[in-house]
Scaffold this motif. Structure first.
Motif, PDB file in Angstrom:
ATOM      1  N   LYS A 269     -48.302 -50.698   7.240  1.00  0.00           N
ATOM      2  CA  LYS A 269     -48.439 -52.055   7.758  1.00  0.00           C
ATOM      3  C   LYS A 269     -47.258 -52.932   7.314  1.00  0.00           C
ATOM      4  O   LYS A 269     -46.834 -52.885   6.166  1.00  0.00           O
ATOM      5  CB  LYS A 269     -49.752 -52.659   7.261  1.00  0.00           C
ATOM      6  N   ASP A 270     -46.723 -53.717   8.252  1.00  0.00           N
ATOM      7  CA  ASP A 270     -45.655 -54.701   7.971  1.00  0.00           C
ATOM      8  C   ASP A 270     -44.406 -54.089   7.350  1.00  0.00           C
ATOM      9  O   ASP A 270     -43.680 -54.755   6.614  1.00  0.00           O
ATOM     10  CB  ASP A 270     -46.159 -55.795   7.017  1.00  0.00           C
ATOM     11  N   SER A 271     -44.119 -52.823   7.648  1.00  0.00           N
ATOM     12  CA  SER A 271     -43.015 -52.138   6.955  1.00  0.00           C
ATOM     13  C   SER A 271     -41.762 -51.963   7.801  1.00  0.00           C
ATOM     14  O   SER A 271     -40.731 -51.527   7.300  1.00  0.00           O
ATOM     15  CB  SER A 271     -43.486 -50.751   6.490  1.00  0.00           C
ATOM     16  N   VAL A 272     -41.830 -52.323   9.091  1.00  0.00           N
ATOM     17  CA  VAL A 272     -40.738 -52.002  10.022  1.00  0.00           C
ATOM     18  C   VAL A 272     -40.082 -53.276  10.550  1.00  0.00           C
ATOM     19  O   VAL A 272     -40.770 -54.234  10.917  1.00  0.00           O
ATOM     20  CB  VAL A 272     -41.256 -51.155  11.210  1.00  0.00           C
ATOM     21  N   ILE A 273     -38.749 -53.277  10.569  1.00  0.00           N
ATOM     22  CA  ILE A 273     -37.990 -54.349  11.227  1.00  0.00           C
ATOM     23  C   ILE A 273     -37.679 -53.896  12.656  1.00  0.00           C
ATOM     24  O   ILE A 273     -37.158 -52.789  12.872  1.00  0.00           O
ATOM     25  CB  ILE A 273     -36.658 -54.608  10.484  1.00  0.00           C
ATOM     26  N   LEU A 351     -44.093 -55.753  18.996  1.00  0.00           N
ATOM     27  CA  LEU A 351     -44.375 -56.917  18.158  1.00  0.00           C
ATOM     28  C   LEU A 351     -45.850 -57.011  17.783  1.00  0.00           C
ATOM     29  O   LEU A 351     -46.194 -57.533  16.718  1.00  0.00           O
ATOM     30  CB  LEU A 351     -43.922 -58.194  18.866  1.00  0.00           C
ATOM     31  N   ALA A 352     -46.720 -56.519  18.652  1.00  0.00           N
ATOM     32  CA  ALA A 352     -48.164 -56.571  18.386  1.00  0.00           C
ATOM     33  C   ALA A 352     -48.618 -55.471  17.432  1.00  0.00           C
ATOM     34  O   ALA A 352     -49.749 -55.510  16.936  1.00  0.00           O
ATOM     35  CB  ALA A 352     -48.935 -56.458  19.701  1.00  0.00           C
ATOM     36  N   HIS A 353     -47.750 -54.501  17.173  1.00  0.00           N
ATOM     37  CA  HIS A 353     -48.128 -53.356  16.330  1.00  0.00           C
ATOM     38  C   HIS A 353     -48.199 -53.779  14.861  1.00  0.00           C
ATOM     39  O   HIS A 353     -47.320 -54.490  14.365  1.00  0.00           O
ATOM     40  CB  HIS A 353     -47.124 -52.218  16.500  1.00  0.00           C
ATOM     41  N   THR A 354     -49.216 -53.330  14.175  1.00  0.00           N
ATOM     42  CA  THR A 354     -49.426 -53.756  12.785  1.00  0.00           C
ATOM     43  C   THR A 354     -48.327 -53.277  11.837  1.00  0.00           C
ATOM     44  O   THR A 354     -48.155 -53.841  10.753  1.00  0.00           O
ATOM     45  CB  THR A 354     -50.782 -53.238  12.263  1.00  0.00           C
ATOM     46  N   SER A 355     -47.571 -52.249  12.231  1.00  0.00           N
ATOM     47  CA  SER A 355     -46.507 -51.739  11.356  1.00  0.00           C
ATOM     48  C   SER A 355     -45.276 -52.630  11.340  1.00  0.00           C
ATOM     49  O   SER A 355     -44.429 -52.508  10.455  1.00  0.00           O
ATOM     50  CB  SER A 355     -46.097 -50.322  11.785  1.00  0.00           C
ATOM     51  N   VAL A 356     -45.151 -53.516  12.322  1.00  0.00           N
ATOM     52  CA  VAL A 356     -43.942 -54.354  12.424  1.00  0.00           C
ATOM     53  C   VAL A 356     -44.072 -55.573  11.524  1.00  0.00           C
ATOM     54  O   VAL A 356     -45.036 -56.336  11.615  1.00  0.00           O
ATOM     55  CB  VAL A 356     -43.684 -54.768  13.895  1.00  0.00           C
ATOM     56  N   GLY A 357     -43.071 -55.747  10.649  1.00  0.00           N
ATOM     57  CA  GLY A 357     -43.094 -56.845   9.686  1.00  0.00           C
ATOM     58  C   GLY A 357     -42.012 -57.875   9.876  1.00  0.00           C
ATOM     59  O   GLY A 357     -41.942 -58.860   9.137  1.00  0.00           O
TER      60      GLY A 357
END
Length: 469
Positions: A269-273, A351-357
């Motif tokens: 979660k929130d780990s990807v730019i 952008l809606a994906h939980t992995s994108v931070g």
């Protein structure tokens, strides 16, 4: 979102977009919102650009396009140079296309005449820069126009306020309304584009209202200031109907799901730019190298959309655009934490994906609203036009972003260490945590506002009631 069935025969809406991806996309999203009320929507543009915007649509079911009637008009032949590759590359190649699009005046006029005989009222919603094309609505007794402003209310207010002589300003601003350090107009555009825009302004003044792809949650103060300004001149309705894009994105099990989404499923979660600079900008080879090095050295995971700017016709002129290249073994070196996307990316779903931070963005308003509505903080890298001021709004006013490119140094390559530091600030610092929290809170509030009974939902209902009165 209910509307009396009798209204269906009373009112029709005609959408007239500027033929540039961010403009086309915003107004197609708005078309879906209006069509959901049961009102007939007619989307009028060139054959090629109507095809383009349908092909690139994300966030809506494909079947929803059936509710919108597309009118495909042919443009006359025009000179179409390839997109330039420069440090600050205002997309000058688009200007011949914009000028050719003025020839849509007659077919759009004919369409309005036809619809005026079938409906009690014809509502025309046109891009600010297509005012010339819709001018004949004045000749239709049951026609009404609404000017769509394709950028932030913040920017429109700054332009409006600065155009009023100091002694004639109708009220005083609070000290927080216009902060220090707002980027100047220098380098934002070209003289030719300025003249084109000013020519469009000559055909404004008879619209019944202004429509913004923004939310009062985000820019309420600036929408209010614009409303105050309009009461000192002629009363104009202002409708903040954004975000136009859908905010509940589902992409779990689609057959043709983009491979980058499958990769995102495996990340924390929130780990990807997410890195993307829109459809009108081409980075130089040297800048691509610096960005590649910065992303590699920052140690964070990333999805990088690496492509050149769109040509004027993405179907007929694809061979005009030379694809950008990376060092031969770059993708192999970063394969454990980064992927390169070279085709059109499903930005809303990313952008809606939980992995994108975080989102490293040019800060075009379409991309900005998509990111803000999803609660994703922005690494601001403005390129031209409205983008420097949008970037300032995001990083300095809303404080939900980090500035990567300082506009004062726009003529210089952004070095890899600057990029690395900006990413680390957002992803691995206390300041970054606070920015992320603010962005998440704004995104949650925006999404809540479009739910039934929310502030934005109510404003949309009020707009539909107004045009259907």
């Amino acid at each position: 979102m209910t509307i009396n069935n009798t209204l269906k025969s009373k009112v029709a809406v005609v959408i007239v977009p500027l033929p540039a991806q961010g403009h086309l996309n915003q107004l197609l999203h708005l078309s879906h919102l209006i069509a959901a009320y049961g009102i007939p929507v007619h989307y009028a543009g060139s054959t090629s650009h109507n095809r383009q915007v349908k092909l690139r649509l994300h966030g809506w079911d494909t079947e929803s396009l059936i509710k919108i009637q597309f009118h495909d008009f042919e443009l006359p032949p025009y000179d179409s140079p390839p997109p330039s590759v420069d440090l600050i590359s205002f997309p000058q190649h688009l200007l011949p296309l914009f000028e050719a699009s003025m020839h849509l005046r007659q077919p759009v006029s004919d369409l309005l005449q036809q619809l005026s005989r079938k409906f009690d009222r014809v509502i025309v919603i046109h891009d600010l820069l297509m005012a010339y094309v819709v001018q004949d609505v004045k000749l239709i007794p049951n026609g009404e126009t609404y000017n769509f402003n394709p950028t932030s209310a913040f920017l429109i207010f700054l332009y409006s306020w600065s155009s009023i002589p100091e002694k004639e300003k109708p009220f005083q601003l609070d000290s927080k309304d216009i902060l220090e350090g707002i980027p100047p107009e220098d380098g934002c555009g070209t003289q030719d584009m300025t003249e084109f825009s000013l020519n469009q302004m000559k055909f404004l003044g008879f619209e019944s209202g202004w429509i913004f792809n923004t939310s009062r949650i985000i820019e309420g103060r600036y929408v209010q200031l614009l409303e105050r300004l309009s009461t000192t001149k002629s009363q104009t309705n202002h409708f903040a109907l954004g975000p136009f894009n859908p905010v509940n994105i589902k992409s779990e099990s689609r057959k043709n799901r983009h491979q980058c989404l499958n990769w995102l499923d495996k990340q924390e979660k929130d780990s990807v730019i997410y890195v993307s600079f829109g459809s009108t900008t081409s980075l130089t080879d040297d800048q691509i190298t610096e960005l590649a090095n910065g992303l590699e050295r920052c140690g964070e995971k990333f999805i990088w959309v690496l492509r050149r700017a769109d040509p004027n016709d993405i179907f007929a002129e694809a061979d005009k655009v030379k694809k950008p290249q990376l060092h031969a073994d770059y993708e192999e070196r970063v394969k454990d934490r980064g992927i390169i996307v070279r085709d059109w990316a499903p930005q809303l779903e990313i952008l809606a994906h939980t992995s994108v931070g975080g989102f490293m963005s040019h800060c075009g308003w379409n991309s900005s609203m998509e990111s803000i509505s999803m609660g994703v903080p922005i690494l601001a890298w403005p390129m031209h036009s409205d983008q420097p001021k949008n970037a300032f709004l995001i990083s300095n006013v809303l404080r939900i972003g980090v500035m990567v490119r300082d506009w004062e140094h726009r003529d210089e390559i952004v070095k890899s260490n600057t990029i690395e530091n900006a990413v680390k600030t957002l992803m691995a610092s206390q300041e970054g945590k606070e920015i992320k929290m603010r962005a998440a809170n704004v995104g949650e509030a925006v999404r809540g506002s479009v739910a039934e009974g929310g502030a934005c939902s109510s404003e949309r209902d009020a707009f539909i009631s107004h045009i259907s009165r």
